[in-house]
Design an enzyme around this catalytic site. Structure first.
Site, PDB file in Angstrom:
ATOM      1  CE  LYS A 139       9.279  22.051  -3.325  1.00  0.00           C
ATOM      2  NZ  LYS A 139       9.729  20.641  -3.439  1.00  0.00           N
TER       3      LYS A 139
ATOM      4  N   GLY B 152       0.821  -1.206   0.000  1.00  0.00           N
ATOM      5  CA  GLY B 152       0.000   0.000   0.000  1.00  0.00           C
ATOM      6  C   GLY B 152       0.850   1.249   0.000  1.00  0.00           C
TER       7      GLY B 152
ATOM      8  CB  THR C  73      13.198  13.344  -6.882  1.00  0.00           C
ATOM      9  OG1 THR C  73      14.036  12.733  -5.893  1.00  0.00           O
ATOM     10  CG2 THR C  73      13.867  14.590  -7.411  1.00  0.00           C
TER      11      THR C  73
END
Length: 583
Positions: A144, A79, A399
């Site tokens: 952001k 999950g 990333t």
């Protein structure tokens, strides 16, 4: 060469050569050409010859009842964020698949704040079709605009804004005026002021956010809880089980899984989302591992939360620490902090002590271990790994979620209808491997050139962090910067020999922000022109709302997100999403 790109922005002259040619044709034939290439005022548009005018259907093949070895049943094993994003994408883009997510309640998720990049804004809303109003209500994201680096020799550090490719105020003018790169774009100036591009006109809010690329900060626990519910609503089956054994029927083929309570689970395709355990790709297939340890020396993190001072910063913050660095990810309720460090340079207790001393009041420490690197292949046989089960690098540059999205989009785009059909495994493996390697070299630049502290850890980084994959960029940068202002042929050459997800603009900000030696290219305008743009940008910043108030305006006015995600002139609109293969 893509002539459609070269055509962008061009305009046809009145009385163009095509109109003149049509004057020599019989009327019926001329009308046929005008119908094919219609222009304004009943004329013809010769630039349409550079466009794609023929319609084409989708390239995803659906198996039918007679398809041998068809891929119909998919098991997403594990999950967390990777598992649920993979399952949702498969159901969204290939709705005929029977998708089951197998998850163990005994394996906890890492519940820290997640910072993303702008790609994820489009991935969530366009590719997965997640409703923005619901996401804001359930997950409570913050914005952001980029990363603030407390990094390098400049006392103010430097901003890495997401609108860096615009150079809307100017890098060279900022360097000449302040010795740093801050304030070179509107996004950078907003970051410095803790504001967002949302304004008040009477009681109604006005937003310029569709012209200013941004990403999300997400609370991981809230995100996974929401994705879990969304997957159930969209028809993803859920099996609670711990996988105890993987049974193979060949060197690259999973026959079935055996759970700890004795059940057998069998699927046509297995998506390995088991995290660092990499239970299928890594353990069962014994896939070779490519470590990034000669570039990235950190292997641990200690995390905690800090109460906010009333402000929500519109950026992720990366602060240099004695044996690594510390993130700040602002959520609606608190700031998530995490010290990424090298266990060879500092002990757990020392790291926790340094974090607590730097940020008083931080919650009890939680430790995470990791290794940076990737497996040699993401796709082997009937197994594709997504997320940490394939590759991971330390959290610098946010990333992690981006690469989950890229891997998921790659899987869904390349999955055949049948295992008997043509396969593109090695193409996908090469593409994803290149992207992970490019991230490795990008992060290496942060360590190789950071002169903020002179501890033993940072001395070692500056002396030996391997950045050889980006040496071509460094060689050209030394001779003249910004790279994004070099001539078009040089830029194209660099993008081919050292491709990076963040492009040359990202490399410029990283190297110029750390004051890596170079020859700054001359300005082709008087400094007064830069100063005029800077004053105008500052005026927009002064009028903008603080980030918390701007977020509340989006909460209260769903129309603002509709403008962002649907308008043709938005960086996150439908047309951009279509070009990125997300619609």
């Amino acid at each position: 060469m893509d002539h459609k790109v070269l055509n962008s922005g061009l305009a046809t002259r009145p009385g163009n050569a095509l109109d003149q040619v049509l004057g020599t044709l019989p009327r019926e034939e001329a009308d046929a050409v005008r119908g094919w290439l219609p222009g304004a005022g009943g004329g013809a548009e010769p630039l349409a010859l550079l466009r794609s005018l023929a319609a084409s259907g989708g390239d995803m093949e659906r198996p039918d009842a007679s398809t041998p070895r068809a891929i119909r049943r998919v098991g997403v094993i594990g999950g967390g964020t990777a598992g649920y994003l993979a399952a949702l994408a498969l159901k969204a883009k290939r709705p005929w698949l029977d998708v089951t997510l197998v998850e163990s309640r005994h394996i906890p998720i890492i519940g820290v704040g997640e910072a993303t990049v702008t790609y994820m804004t489009l991935f969530l809303h366009h590719y997965l079709g997640i409703d923005a109003e619901e996401l804001y209500r359930r997950v409570r994201p913050t914005w952001k605009l980029g990363i603030r680096f407390d990094w390098g020799p400049h006392p103010d550090g430097f901003m890495g804004p997401f609108d860096w490719s615009s150079d809307s105020v100017g890098l060279q003018g900022a360097l000449r005026t302040t010795g740093g790169i801050n304030g070179s774009t509107l996004g950078s100036a907003l970051m410095a002021a803790d504001k967002a591009a949302v304004y008040r006109k009477g009681e109604a809010p006005l937003s310029l956010m569709k012209y200013l690329p941004f990403a999300y900060h997400l609370d991981n626990a809230l995100l996974v809880s929401y994705l879990t519910e969304l997957a159930e609503r969209r028809g993803v089956h859920h099996v609670e089980a711990t996988v105890a054994d993987v049974e193979l029927s060949g060197p690259e083929w999973v026959e079935k899984l055996r759970t700890s309570d004795g059940r057998d689970l069998s699927f046509d395709l297995y998506v390995d989302c088991t995290g660092f355990r990499s239970q299928l790709l890594g353990r069962a297939f014994a896939t070779p591992y490519v470590p990034f340890s000669s570039t990235l020396f950190t292997d641990s993190a200690v995390t905690g939360n800090v109460a906010q001072d009333g402000k929500i910063r519109p950026y992720t913050q990366a602060t240099t620490m004695s044996a690594g660095w510390c993130w700040r990810i602002p959520t609606r309720g608190s700031d998530h902090r995490g010290y990424v460090f090298s266990s060879a340079a500092i002990s757990d207790d020392e790291a926790a002590g340094e974090l607590a001393a730097r940020f008083p009041g931080i919650s009890d420490p939680h430790f995470v271990r990791f290794r940076s690197g990737r497996y040699a292949k993401a796709w082997r046989g009937n197994v594709v790994a997504v997320g940490n089960s394939y590759g991971f690098v330390e959290p610098l540059e946010s990333t992690g979620l981006m690469m989950i999205g890229v891997e998921v989009q790659s899987l869904v785009s390349c999955l055949p209808a049948s295992w008997d059909g043509p396969q593109v495994r090695e193409t996908l493996n090469a593409a994803l491997g290149q992207q992970w390697d490019a991230i490795r070299w990008l992060l290496g630049l942060h360590y190789r050139f950071n002169t903020r502290l002179d501890t033993k850890f940072w001395q070692e980084c500056r002396a030996s962090a391997d950045v050889s994959g980006f040496q071509p960029l460094l060689d050209v940068f030394a001779g003249g910067a910004p790279l994004s202002r070099r001539n078009a042929f040089v830029q194209d050459m660099l993008s081919r020999v050292a491709p990076s997800f963040f492009g040359l603009f990202g490399i410029d900000y990283l190297l110029l922000g750390q004051q890596v030696p170079t020859r700054i290219l001359p300005m082709d305008e008087p400094l007064s022109a830069w100063q005029t743009r800077k004053r105008a940008a500052d005026a927009l910043v002064r009028a903008a709302l603080p980030t918390r108030e701007a977020l509340e305006a989006f909460d209260a006015c769903p129309e603002l997100n509709r403008q962002l995600l649907e308008d043709d002139d938005s960086w996150a609109g439908r047309e951009i999403a279509r070009r990125m293969g997300m619609r």
